[in-house]
Design an enzyme around this catalytic site. Sequence first.
Site, PDB file in Angstrom:
ATOM      1  N   CYS A 224       1.207  -1.111   0.039  1.00 15.43           N
ATOM      2  CA  CYS A 224       0.009  -0.094  -0.079  1.00 15.43           C
ATOM      3  C   CYS A 224       0.625   1.167  -0.039  1.00 15.43           C
ATOM      4  O   CYS A 224       2.089   0.711   0.572  1.00 15.43           O
ATOM      5  CB  CYS A 224      -1.064  -0.112   1.043  1.00 15.43           C
ATOM      6  SG  CYS A 224       0.164   0.450   2.621  1.00 15.43           S
TER       7      CYS A 224
ATOM      8  N   CYS B  36      -4.008 -14.106  23.144  1.00 11.25           N
ATOM      9  CA  CYS B  36      -3.947 -12.550  22.158  1.00 11.25           C
ATOM     10  C   CYS B  36      -2.768 -11.866  22.177  1.00 11.25           C
ATOM     11  O   CYS B  36      -2.188 -10.791  21.660  1.00 11.25           O
ATOM     12  CB  CYS B  36      -4.739 -11.970  21.609  1.00 11.25           C
ATOM     13  SG  CYS B  36      -5.819 -11.103  23.311  1.00 11.25           S
TER      14      CYS B  36
END
Length: 478
Positions: free
Chosen positions: A72, A435
């Site tokens: 990007c 996580c």
Amino acid sequence: MKKGQIYEGRVVRVDFPNKGIVDIDDRKVIVKNTIPGQKIQFAVNKIKKGRAEGRLKEVLEKSQLETRDAACSVFGDCGGCNYHTLSYEQQLELKKEQVKGLIDGVCEDYVFEGIIGSPIEWGYRNKMEFSFGDEYKDGPLSLGLHKRGSFHDILTTDDCAIVDDDYNKILSCVLNYFRSRGISYYHKLTHKGYLRHLVVRKAVKTGEILINLVTSSQFSNEVSDELVLGCEDEIAGRKEIKTEDEKEVLDGMTKSLLDLNLKGSITGIVHSYNDSKADVVLSERTDILYGRDYIYEELLGLRFKISAFSFFQTNSLGAEVLYTKAREYVGNTKDKNIFDLYSGTGTIAQLLAPVANKVTGVEIVEEAVEAAKENGALNGLSNCEFIAGDVLKVIDELNDKPDIIVLDPPREGVHPKALGKIIDFGVERIVYISCKPTSLVRDLEVLQEGGYKVEKVCAVDMFPQTVHVETICLMSRK
């Protein structure tokens, strides 16, 4: 070594999370946002006993591990991704070694099953929270993600690679629309302005899209600058009804969005008011501008209703991988009572319920509990119970005795006092889904001291191109 000094060095490794290690004068310096093998220039900004921290100024030489170009236009400046220039295989190897190094530090004689990659590495996210702002002071309106290291500067991310192109089309449409109307964004310091966030959710399996525009109640045509500070009650009252000017602007945005040529289908557009001074997505009131205020997603044969503010794993296909591995670790559940602690919207509980005797989920966020109950009914599951409350307090009040416990806590891990109570249940198996592996290893030390043995560990990459990784651990009673 002194604060403010500029040094050059080579990154010898990167520890979780995102901590590049550079050796300078027999001292380890932590420099974030780096890749092993890069030669970098950095400024020392913290000095502690035996180590220091530095701020990256420039990458002088790329790492030999960097074998591809960024995907990007804002990579490097944007705070979202770190690893575009690494092959996906190299990203997985890096995360695998980080997790294994942490687990090896606290566990012996266990099976490390490596890392399972996401089914797709690009365009995998099912939710994005974009912020309105400007890229530089007094610049044109921007909409996207925060510039790395900046609280104020917002980069327009209209070619983001970790979402599919529908997100980028929606972002560009909304940004161009409000630029053309001259609508201002909400300034964090002065607490003036209208536009705050744009939240987009898209279900991978159904293709349904939900768009949420989050604003203050300070629509520019109805509130003067003098009313903003010190008149919160009057401003709050203005949320009760939209003015014709505001309604016209929002109707125009809705029409522009519905005219887009998208791969998915917009099933809902909503507008949330948030006058909180905190820079977080909240709703003091939400209006439906079009359709409905939820979408449906499917995971492993079950159907889930997701609202604008529901918690749901951000990588749907990756979640199927994660929960399949979790289900494998849980093992035989026939006639078993299972506690799913920190159960969120009850995804894991519902995947385990069909062959269990009963699954009890505990979650502190009440909205998530209501969603879990609704989804349980949607999937025809009558043996799931979901309770709203703090795990630390609720587990004292539960009447059932568990045979298996599943833990899926937030990033900070399990509360130390709750860990003691979990150990006291004496269940045969605990499956811990984390996580943040640094929190996991801290809790594993306590669980091992409490009589549990780590049997297996597997990392699962839910977040390609970023520094984050999930870890699943199976423990058994000694």
